[in-house]
Design a protein around this motif. Structure first.
Motif, PDB file in Angstrom:
ATOM      1  N   GLU A 139      53.590  57.949  41.704  1.00 35.15           N
ATOM      2  CA  GLU A 139      53.586  59.474  41.510  1.00 35.15           C
ATOM      3  C   GLU A 139      52.228  60.672  41.790  1.00 35.15           C
ATOM      4  O   GLU A 139      52.073  61.269  41.143  1.00 35.15           O
TER       5      GLU A 139
ATOM      6  N   THR B  76      59.354  56.629  41.410  1.00 37.97           N
ATOM      7  CA  THR B  76      59.637  56.922  40.804  1.00 37.97           C
ATOM      8  C   THR B  76      61.460  56.947  40.044  1.00 37.97           C
ATOM      9  O   THR B  76      61.891  57.641  41.426  1.00 37.97           O
TER      10      THR B  76
ATOM     11  N   ALA C 299      49.854  54.344  31.401  1.00 35.97           N
ATOM     12  CA  ALA C 299      51.559  53.534  31.885  1.00 35.97           C
ATOM     13  C   ALA C 299      51.739  52.766  31.371  1.00 35.97           C
ATOM     14  O   ALA C 299      52.991  52.229  30.949  1.00 35.97           O
TER      15      ALA C 299
ATOM     16  N   TYR D  82      56.969  65.214  33.832  1.00 30.58           N
ATOM     17  CA  TYR D  82      57.616  63.969  34.583  1.00 30.58           C
ATOM     18  C   TYR D  82      56.986  64.453  36.091  1.00 30.58           C
ATOM     19  O   TYR D  82      57.537  65.698  36.700  1.00 30.58           O
TER      20      TYR D  82
ATOM     21  N   THR E  21      60.437  67.981  35.112  1.00 32.94           N
ATOM     22  CA  THR E  21      60.359  67.185  36.320  1.00 32.94           C
ATOM     23  C   THR E  21      59.665  67.435  37.996  1.00 32.94           C
ATOM     24  O   THR E  21      60.859  68.523  38.573  1.00 32.94           O
TER      25      THR E  21
ATOM     26  N   ASN F 247      51.501  65.949  30.014  1.00 33.35           N
ATOM     27  CA  ASN F 247      51.520  65.110  31.398  1.00 33.35           C
ATOM     28  C   ASN F 247      51.781  63.260  31.104  1.00 33.35           C
ATOM     29  O   ASN F 247      51.012  63.041  30.660  1.00 33.35           O
ATOM     30  N   THR F 248      52.684  63.518  31.324  1.00 30.29           N
ATOM     31  CA  THR F 248      53.564  61.730  30.929  1.00 30.29           C
ATOM     32  C   THR F 248      53.762  61.264  31.860  1.00 30.29           C
ATOM     33  O   THR F 248      53.606  59.827  32.286  1.00 30.29           O
ATOM     34  N   VAL F 249      53.354  61.628  33.476  1.00 22.01           N
ATOM     35  CA  VAL F 249      53.365  61.107  34.563  1.00 22.01           C
ATOM     36  C   VAL F 249      51.768  59.968  34.081  1.00 22.01           C
ATOM     37  O   VAL F 249      50.553  60.782  34.646  1.00 22.01           O
TER      38      VAL F 249
ATOM     39  N   HIS G 104      55.156  56.674  34.245  1.00 17.36           N
ATOM     40  CA  HIS G 104      55.012  57.097  33.438  1.00 17.36           C
ATOM     41  C   HIS G 104      55.168  56.728  32.097  1.00 17.36           C
ATOM     42  O   HIS G 104      55.532  55.575  32.185  1.00 17.36           O
TER      43      HIS G 104
END
Length: 503
Positions: free
Chosen positions: A248, A182, A467, A177, A220, A240-242, A202
């Protein structure tokens, strides 16, 4: 049990004496040298203050934060303290409960005090720091809110959650994250209560992955905390959730550098590919595909221009009215507006606090009946899954209209069901294959695309990125959505398990 307050010539009141005598009779006070049992000025006040604090703590535990806040203030004034002093006293558990309940009921100043006290007692407790940051954001203290979380993630960037069963044999994931753009914020539940949520940058794993089946190191990224970190052993997959480079970018670049240092671990959604999914890059890339149109999209900043000069700058980039304007890094129509002339554009800038914007060409796409359509696919491991087929009477189509507009037109719901059951039949083989070809170009394991079809059959793409949120919220009312959405969840988890096992 009772605190004795001797202040100058203060004398015990009749109520002080009565309470002291009763306390002695019940065995909760002892005779003191030459002093009547427990008698002291203010003993009644102390008892009332103590009972109020306890009652407030009980109310907190039953989610009655509003009533608790009143009692906390009452107790503080009785004891001659500030509310901050009163709320900052007690054991760690009480402080946590007070902070959460006061935040949930919207008593923000009181919640801030309790959460600050709790955070000092629990320096590695993520939830209390996230709630404090959300409260500070709501109070307009954005810099302080950011600092709270950056300090926390510097101390404790990793949160490990082990699989509920068979943790020894479950795959181990490193899930990334970011905390650059964010923020933790408060949202109203519509009933007078509030809850924290994380906004921006995210995609959400909640409905995509049963996290109890995996050992997950949640990391994070913030303020250089990944620069010297090494992957856990074992590490079967980097997830990878970004998902938003407008929000970001620095986190994505930092994660990519980590991946480059960890070449032997498979990666889901490489950050360098996510970086390529900004709206302006999509415009540059997608229009090269025959049969696909992505509206002209340019990114720009204020650069000290006044509102009228900024509007003229947009016009000089080649735009005509109407056009769509939005702040970068925003989704779900937040900050998005269709403007029809220079004054409208200048007014938008005047009312915006943003510094970076997208100007987007408006392509008229209403049907002859005046309806606008938006379809969505999720791509999971190269396979397209239909998500929605919205129809609306406004150009900015969103899912909330399903209850208010689509539900009053049965043919619209039937059209959506047809799309979910057989999207190829709805959009045609040629268009289906064109959209399928995007997987190779985009190079991501998970992403979404929103689009419609123009009268000549051209695919007009509104948005393409990872996203987009996957959830079952609308399926609670429209049950026909449940199975198609569940297929997406199943496919995502199967992809994660296969990649983690070397497949």
């Amino acid at each position: 049990m009772f605190r004795k307050l001797f202040k100058g010539k203060d004398k015990p009141t009749a109520l002080d004496r009565e309470i002291a005598e009763l306390a002695a009779e019940l065995g909760v006070a002892q005779k003191d040298k030459g002093v009547a049992p427990g008698v002291a000025p203010g003993v009644a006040r102390d008892l009332l203050r103590s009972l109020m604090m306890r009652q407030a703590d009980l109310l907190v535990r039953t989610d009655e934060g509003r009533g608790a806040a009143v009692l906390y203030e009452f107790a503080a004034r009785l004891s001659g303290q500030s509310v901050s002093e009163a709320l900052g006293q007690g054991d760690k558990h009480s402080l946590l409960q007070r902070g959460y309940a006061l935040m949930g009921s919207g008593q923000l100043d009181a919640a801030k005090t309790a959460l600050e006290a709790a955070s000092s007692r629990y320096p590695e407790h993520h939830r209390v720091h996230a709630c404090l940051a959300a409260v500070l954001e709501a109070l307009g203290q954005e810099d302080e809110a950011l600092s709270v979380m950056q300090r926390f993630y510097t101390r404790k960037p990793v949160k490990l959650k082990a699989a509920t069963h068979s943790a020894e044999t479950a795959p181990t994931l490193m899930c990334f994250y970011g905390y650059e753009g964010t923020r933790y914020k408060l949202a109203s539940n519509g009933d007078g209560s509030f809850q924290k949520f994380r906004r921006g940058g995210h995609f959400m794993l909640r409905y995509l992955l049963d996290k109890t089946k995996f050992n997950i190191h949640h990391f994070t990224v913030s303020d250089g905390n990944l620069d010297t970190y090494t992957a856990p052993t074992p590490c079967n997959l980097i997830l990878n959730t970004v998902a938003d480079p407008d929000v970001e970018l620095a986190s994505l670049q930092t994660i990519q550098a980590f991946i480059d240092r960890t070449p032997d671990v498979p990666v889901l959604n490489r950050p360098d590919r996510v970086i390529e999914t900004t709206r302006d890059r999509n415009y540059e890339r997608l229009n090269a595909i025959d049969g696909i149109r992505f509206p002209m999209t340019r990114r720009f900043t204020r650069d000290a221009r006044d509102d009228q000069a900024l509007a003229a700058y947009v016009e000089n980039m080649g735009y005509s009215y109407p056009l769509i304007i939005r702040e970068t890094g925003t989704h779900t129509a937040v900050s998005t507006e269709l403007v029809h002339d220079r004054n409208g554009l200048a007014s938008y800038f005047s009312n915006s606090s943003g510094d970076s914007f997208y100007a987007i060409e408006f392509v008229e796409n209403a049907s002859q009946a005046g309806h606008y359509t938006k379809m969505r696919f999720f791509y999971v491991d190269g396979v397209m899954y239909p998500v929605v087929h919205h129809i609306d009477e406004v150009w900015n189509v969103h899912g909330s209209n399903r209850k208010t507009f689509m539900a009053t037109h049965s043919w619209m719901l039937e059209k959506e069901q047809q799309f979910l059951a057989n999207p190829r039949a709805v959009i045609g083989d040629e268009n289906y294959e064109r959209l399928q070809s995007l997987y190779e170009l985009i190079g991501l394991d998970f992403f979404g695309v929103d689009f419609t079809l123009l009268p000549d059959g051209t695919i007009l793409i509104f948005e393409l990125n990872p996203a987009m949120r996957h959830s079952f919220v609308h399926a609670r009312t429209f049950s026909y959505m449940t199975i198609p959405l569940q297929r997406i969840s199943n496919a995502f988890e199967a992809m994660v398990r296969a990649r983690a096992s070397g497949g």
